[in-house]
Design a protein around this motif. Structure first.
Motif, PDB file in Angstrom:
ATOM      1  N   THR A 157       0.856  -1.181   0.000  1.00  0.00           N
ATOM      2  CA  THR A 157       0.000   0.000   0.000  1.00  0.00           C
ATOM      3  C   THR A 157       0.894   1.234   0.000  1.00  0.00           C
ATOM      4  N   ALA A 158       0.280   2.402  -0.008  1.00  0.00           N
ATOM      5  CA  ALA A 158       1.054   3.641  -0.106  1.00  0.00           C
ATOM      6  C   ALA A 158       2.044   3.786   1.043  1.00  0.00           C
ATOM      7  N   LYS A 159       1.677   3.279   2.222  1.00  0.00           N
ATOM      8  CA  LYS A 159       2.529   3.489   3.397  1.00  0.00           C
ATOM      9  C   LYS A 159       3.046   2.194   4.019  1.00  0.00           C
ATOM     10  N   SER A 160       2.626   1.055   3.491  1.00  0.00           N
ATOM     11  CA  SER A 160       3.036  -0.223   4.077  1.00  0.00           C
ATOM     12  C   SER A 160       3.396  -1.219   2.990  1.00  0.00           C
ATOM     13  N   ALA A 161       4.527  -1.892   3.164  1.00  0.00           N
ATOM     14  CA  ALA A 161       4.944  -2.931   2.230  1.00  0.00           C
ATOM     15  C   ALA A 161       4.485  -4.288   2.752  1.00  0.00           C
ATOM     16  N   PHE A 162       4.104  -5.145   1.831  1.00  0.00           N
ATOM     17  CA  PHE A 162       3.773  -6.533   2.178  1.00  0.00           C
ATOM     18  C   PHE A 162       5.108  -7.283   2.184  1.00  0.00           C
ATOM     19  N   GLY A 163       5.720  -7.354   3.360  1.00  0.00           N
ATOM     20  CA  GLY A 163       7.091  -7.839   3.476  1.00  0.00           C
ATOM     21  C   GLY A 163       7.244  -9.332   3.273  1.00  0.00           C
TER      22      GLY A 163
ATOM     23  N   ASP B 162      -5.257  -5.690   3.474  1.00  0.00           N
ATOM     24  CA  ASP B 162      -4.713  -4.386   3.092  1.00  0.00           C
ATOM     25  C   ASP B 162      -5.627  -3.545   2.218  1.00  0.00           C
ATOM     26  N   SER B 163      -6.835  -4.015   1.907  1.00  0.00           N
ATOM     27  CA  SER B 163      -7.723  -3.265   1.020  1.00  0.00           C
ATOM     28  C   SER B 163      -9.163  -3.330   1.507  1.00  0.00           C
ATOM     29  N   HIS B 164      -9.743  -2.163   1.775  1.00  0.00           N
ATOM     30  CA  HIS B 164     -11.147  -2.116   2.176  1.00  0.00           C
ATOM     31  C   HIS B 164     -12.052  -2.590   1.046  1.00  0.00           C
ATOM     32  N   SER B 165     -11.683  -2.287  -0.197  1.00  0.00           N
ATOM     33  CA  SER B 165     -12.487  -2.732  -1.336  1.00  0.00           C
ATOM     34  C   SER B 165     -12.508  -4.253  -1.440  1.00  0.00           C
TER      35      SER B 165
END
Length: 331
Positions: free
Chosen positions: A181-187, A259-262
């Motif tokens: 996401t814009a502020k968090s990486a899926f590590g 990570d996604s509300h949609s």
């Protein structure tokens, strides 16, 4: 539904088929699809009007006016008449256009999806997700977001999609992957944690259908592919149309990343059990939403072995459409 409009000549009966709906869009697929989901559920003739304000006008969005060349009397204006019964908009660049439409066509019911970031929007209805702080007398806040996965579309999708999906033995699990996401990486640590769960806790009789997103990092896909090697599975490789709706319709259980509300809203529209995988970092505002989602039957965090079953869908799209219908009754 039938709507009656009082005119000087009597009563004009307007059916859903007669209703005209504009979708004001700046071309962002996510925003536009949410608008289309509400418009389709409401019913009527839908006209997508694209807005593309140039500089310097775009710098003033959402507070400033529309560009002079986009005024309703100008050729090619996205606000050219005849004006609609309902207008639905989303996205910062569309705010000024919806505001202008309400000024010149007060009888049009105007709807804005998500926080307009300004108090000057004169919309009849504003929808926001419940984790958003925007509130007001014309604001509807719901747990999930609008989408295009209506019961009719899911039912139709159940027989569509690639033949490989239908050849997978039931029970089938849909794995819906997000990513950075814009502020968090899926590590990588989160990717390996998800892969390890698939290996250790997924019942051996379950087949897996995987749909990644444009945000899915390569290391996550690699970990998932490796984990699924011993069992029947199918992964959308990005070619052709994404059979997303078919996967959700066929699923006996669904795993979705947090990570996604949609994405969370989409899967909640099905009647399959939902398992939410929380990566190490994802938008903090969604944590409260997930805390509320897991209070519902057959919705839980991905921690133990998956189970199949059936639950009542959570579908905010219909709630928004019903709110608009109520507004139309008063016009």
């Amino acid at each position: 539904m039938i709507r009656k409009i009082h005119t000087k000549r009597g009563i004009l009966v307007v059916t859903d088929r007669d209703r005209t709906i504009w979708v004001l869009s700046d071309g962002k697929a996510g925003d536009e699809n949410q608008c289309l989901g509400v418009a389709e559920r409401l019913g009527g003739t839908i006209d997508v009007r694209l807005v593309a304000p140039g500089r310097p006008w775009v710098w003033a969005m959402p507070w400033g006016p529309i560009p002079p060349q986009d005024r309703p009397d100008k050729e090619g204006s996205p606000l050219s008449p005849p004006f609609p019964d309902v207008a639905i908009a989303s996205g910062r660049r569309t705010v000024a256009y919806l505001r202008k439409l309400k000024e010149i066509s007060p009888e049009t019911t105007t709807v804005f999806l998500k926080d307009p970031r300004t108090k000057s929007l004169n919309a009849d209805l504003i929808w926001v997700p419940i984790h958003d702080k925007h509130r007001g007398s014309n604001v509807l806040a719901t747990l999930t977001a609008p989408h295009r996965l209506s019961p009719a579309r899911l039912n139709e999708a159940r027989t569509g999609g690639p033949s490989e999906l239908h050849r997978l033995a039931a029970p089938r699990v849909a794995l819906v992957l997000g990513g950075d996401t814009a502020k968090s990486a899926f590590g990588t640590r989160a990717a390996h944690r998800l892969a390890d769960h698939l290996v250790r806790h997924l019942p051996a009789n379950m087949s897996i259908m995987v749909t990644p997103s444009r945000r899915t990092p390569a290391h996550l896909m690699k970990a998932v592919k490796q984990a699924l090697l011993p069992r029947p599975h199918w992964i959308w490789d990005g070619s052709g149309t994404n059979p997303y709706a078919t996967m959700l319709a066929l699923a006996d259980a669904i795993i979705v990343t947090a990570d996604s509300h949609s994405m969370l809203s989409d899967v909640m529209a099905t009647n399959a059990p939902i398992y939410i995988f929380e990566p190490d970092g994802y938008p903090p505002k969604l944590k409260g939403t997930i805390d509320q989602l897991v209070t519902h039957p057959y919705v839980q965090r991905l921690e133990d072995t998956l189970e199949t079953g059936s639950r009542a869908p959570i579908d905010s799209t219909e709630l928004i459409a019903d709110e608009i219908r109520d507004l139309l009754k008063t016009t």
